[in-house]
Structures are given as structure tokens and as C-alpha cells.
Scaffold this active site. Structure first.
Site, PDB file in Angstrom:
ATOM      1  N   LYS A  13     -10.305  30.882  93.191  1.00 59.23           N
ATOM      2  CA  LYS A  13     -10.815  32.254  93.065  1.00 59.23           C
ATOM      3  C   LYS A  13     -11.927  32.379  92.025  1.00 59.23           C
ATOM      4  O   LYS A  13     -12.849  33.173  92.205  1.00 59.23           O
ATOM      5  CB  LYS A  13      -9.688  33.260  92.804  1.00 59.23           C
ATOM      6  N   ARG A  88      -2.041  39.168  84.741  1.00 57.18           N
ATOM      7  CA  ARG A  88      -1.162  38.067  85.120  1.00 57.18           C
ATOM      8  C   ARG A  88       0.311  38.430  84.932  1.00 57.18           C
ATOM      9  O   ARG A  88       1.182  37.615  85.226  1.00 57.18           O
ATOM     10  CB  ARG A  88      -1.477  36.851  84.252  1.00 57.18           C
ATOM     11  N   ARG A 125      -9.680  18.388  88.923  1.00 53.32           N
ATOM     12  CA  ARG A 125     -10.648  19.225  88.240  1.00 53.32           C
ATOM     13  C   ARG A 125     -11.029  18.695  86.857  1.00 53.32           C
ATOM     14  O   ARG A 125     -12.116  18.944  86.355  1.00 53.32           O
ATOM     15  CB  ARG A 125     -10.028  20.624  88.089  1.00 53.32           C
ATOM     16  N   ARG A 127      -9.884  19.417  83.831  1.00 55.74           N
ATOM     17  CA  ARG A 127      -9.878  20.297  82.665  1.00 55.74           C
ATOM     18  C   ARG A 127      -8.771  19.847  81.711  1.00 55.74           C
ATOM     19  O   ARG A 127      -7.824  19.185  82.134  1.00 55.74           O
ATOM     20  CB  ARG A 127      -9.610  21.735  83.143  1.00 55.74           C
ATOM     21  N   ARG A 138       2.209  25.389  84.935  1.00 55.50           N
ATOM     22  CA  ARG A 138       1.389  26.571  85.242  1.00 55.50           C
ATOM     23  C   ARG A 138       1.767  27.168  86.594  1.00 55.50           C
ATOM     24  O   ARG A 138       1.775  28.384  86.759  1.00 55.50           O
ATOM     25  CB  ARG A 138      -0.097  26.221  85.199  1.00 55.50           C
TER      26      ARG A 138
HETATM   27  P1  AMP Z   1      -7.439  30.326  84.027  1.00 58.76           P
HETATM   28  O1  AMP Z   1      -8.800  29.799  83.747  1.00 58.76           O
HETATM   29  O2  AMP Z   1      -7.459  31.712  84.605  1.00 58.76           O
HETATM   30  O3  AMP Z   1      -6.593  29.369  84.823  1.00 58.76           O
HETATM   31  O4  AMP Z   1      -6.710  30.486  82.606  1.00 58.76           O
HETATM   32  C1  AMP Z   1      -6.467  29.360  81.787  1.00 58.76           C
HETATM   33  C2  AMP Z   1      -5.345  29.668  80.795  1.00 58.76           C
HETATM   34  O5  AMP Z   1      -5.725  30.791  79.975  1.00 58.76           O
HETATM   35  C3  AMP Z   1      -4.032  30.093  81.439  1.00 58.76           C
HETATM   36  O6  AMP Z   1      -3.247  28.973  81.797  1.00 58.76           O
HETATM   37  C4  AMP Z   1      -3.398  30.919  80.313  1.00 58.76           C
HETATM   38  O7  AMP Z   1      -2.863  30.085  79.310  1.00 58.76           O
HETATM   39  C5  AMP Z   1      -4.601  31.623  79.714  1.00 58.76           C
HETATM   40  N1  AMP Z   1      -4.844  32.945  80.343  1.00 58.76           N
HETATM   41  C6  AMP Z   1      -5.935  33.338  81.069  1.00 58.76           C
HETATM   42  N2  AMP Z   1      -5.823  34.617  81.468  1.00 58.76           N
HETATM   43  C7  AMP Z   1      -4.618  35.060  80.993  1.00 58.76           C
HETATM   44  C8  AMP Z   1      -3.915  36.282  81.083  1.00 58.76           C
HETATM   45  N3  AMP Z   1      -4.409  37.344  81.767  1.00 58.76           N
HETATM   46  N4  AMP Z   1      -2.709  36.368  80.465  1.00 58.76           N
HETATM   47  C9  AMP Z   1      -2.200  35.332  79.778  1.00 58.76           C
HETATM   48  N5  AMP Z   1      -2.807  34.161  79.665  1.00 58.76           N
HETATM   49  C10 AMP Z   1      -4.017  33.992  80.262  1.00 58.76           C
END
Ligand code: AMP
Length: 195
Positions: A13, A88, A125, A127, A138
Site C-alpha cells: 500500500k 492501526r 525488502r 528493511r 508484525r
Molecule cells: P510501516 O512502514 O507502516 O510498516 O511502519 C513501520 C513501523 O512503524 C511499524 O511496525 C510500527 O512499529 C511503527 N508504526 C507506524 N505507524 C504506526 C501507527 N499508526 N501506530 C503504531 N505504530 C506505528
């Protein structure tokens, strides 16, 4: 208008939203990207968030809600704002419903793909939080804490599903079309209210 992007990690996404925002002149707000910038800058917030992110846990709601609230104030709502990675949790969704300008949340685009597809994509990926153990965690956190938002937004009549187990171009075409449709409906509604 706000278009919420829902779906598991690795579903694509973020990539899709970035592409569509770029080609259409829309805004893409990714909380994951914001957090990674804070970590890279070595800020207090970054140091605090890093531990949660490295484990694959969610950063606490208060931190995330504050972070998004600040940005929402400065983004114009006449175009599309893709919210990617937020909310989230149900608590974050409640906070967003309060903070967002009335009627601005027009659609929740749900990117769906099977876990088996997600795992291999995440592992490829590279990361820092994409190790096998963290990826598994996750996905678990997603299913327990974030997936309930799918029915939450469905009950509000905002949910639209995007089949994400397809090639990038087909998904991109759908994403743009579905978002434009929501945008048109939103401006029609505004016209009716004003006229
Ligand atoms: P993402 O790039 O969206 O996969 O986010 C990477 C990491 O950032 C996640 O695994 C969470 O640890 C943290 N994170 C990002 N957005 C949120 C959110 N809305 N609430 C809590 N943690 C977040």
C-alpha cells in the site's frame, strides 16, 4: 478528503500510495516513513520509537495520535490525503474521527493479500525490521490489533477492497479510479450541502 489505506505489512500500500500521489498531485502521509525519519535524525521521539519498531511492535497510541494531529492541521483537504499506516488501532481510529475535519474521511481502501505472499515480499525488502522473526511478529500484531479496523470501517460504510495479489499496474489503476470516485462523491456532497 482523507483516504485511509488499510492492510497488512508488505501488501504494497505504501508503494501504491506514493505512485498515485506522485502522478495525481495528491498527498501521501506515511506514519512509518515519518517514524523512520525521526529514527534517522536521532531525535528523542526517534529513540523512543526505534525500540518498538525494531521488535515489530506498535509505537504507543499517544505518540502516533500527536504526530498525525500536528500534520492534519497543515494539509489542505480539497485534494486527496492518503493516510498510510494510520490508524492501526481502534483508539487511533477514534482519535482520527475526532481530529479530522467533519465529513473528510471518505473511504477506507483495504489492500488484501494472503499471509504467504506478504511474508515473501517482506523478506525481500531488506528493511531493518524485515527479519524473519520480526516479520512474523508484525503480522501477528496486524491480525490482533489492526485487522479489527476492517469491520470497523465496513460498519461505517467506508470500506472498499482492493485485490492486492496482482501486478503493480493493475492495482495502481484501481487505486486511482476508486480514489477519484470517492473524491467526486465527496465534492458532489459538498455541492449539495452548500447549494
Ligand atoms: P510501516 O512502514 O507502516 O510498516 O511502519 C513501520 C513501523 O512503524 C511499524 O511496525 C510500527 O512499529 C511503527 N508504526 C507506524 N505507524 C504506526 C501507527 N499508526 N501506530 C503504531 N505504530 C506505528
Amino acid at each position: 478528503m482523507i483516504a485511509i489505506l488499510l492492510g497488512p505489512p508488505g501488501v504494497g500500500k505504501g508503494t501504491q500510495a506514493a505512485l498515485a500521489a506522485e502522478s495525481q498531485g495528491w498527498t501521501h502521509l506515511s506514519t512509518g516513513n515519518l517514524l523512520r525519519e525521526e529514527v534517522a535524525a536521532g531525535s528523542d521521539l526517534g529513540k523512543q520509537a526505534d525500540e518498538f519498531m525494531a521488535r515489530g511492535d506498535l509505537v504507543p497510541d499517544e505518540v502516533m495520535v500527536g504526530m498525525v494531529e500536528e500534520r492534519l492541521k497543515s494539509i489542505a483537504m480539497d485534494k486527496v490525503l492518503f493516510l498510510d499506516g494510520f490508524p492501526r488501532t481502534i483508539a487511533q481510529a477514534d482519535a482520527l474521527a475526532e481530529q479530522a475535519p467533519s465529513g473528510s474521511i471518505r473511504v477506507a481502501l483495504y489492500f488484501a493479500a494472503p499471509d504467504s505472499v506478504l511474508c515473501s515480499r517482506l523478506m525481500g525488502r531488506g528493511r531493518a525490521d524485515d527479519t524473519e522473526e520480526v516479520v512474523a511478529h508484525r503480522l501477528k500484531v496486524y491480525h490482533q490489533t489492526t485487522a479489527p479496523l476492517v469491520s470497523w470501517y465496513q460498519e461505517q460504510g467506508l470500506l472498499v477492497e482492493v485485490d492486492s495479489d496482482r501486478d503493480i499496474d493493475s492495482i495502481q489503476t484501481d487505486l486511482i479510479q476508486l480514489t477519484k470516485k470517492a473524491l467526486e462523491e465527496s465534492s458532489q456532497l459538498e455541492g449539495e450541502l452548500n447549494g
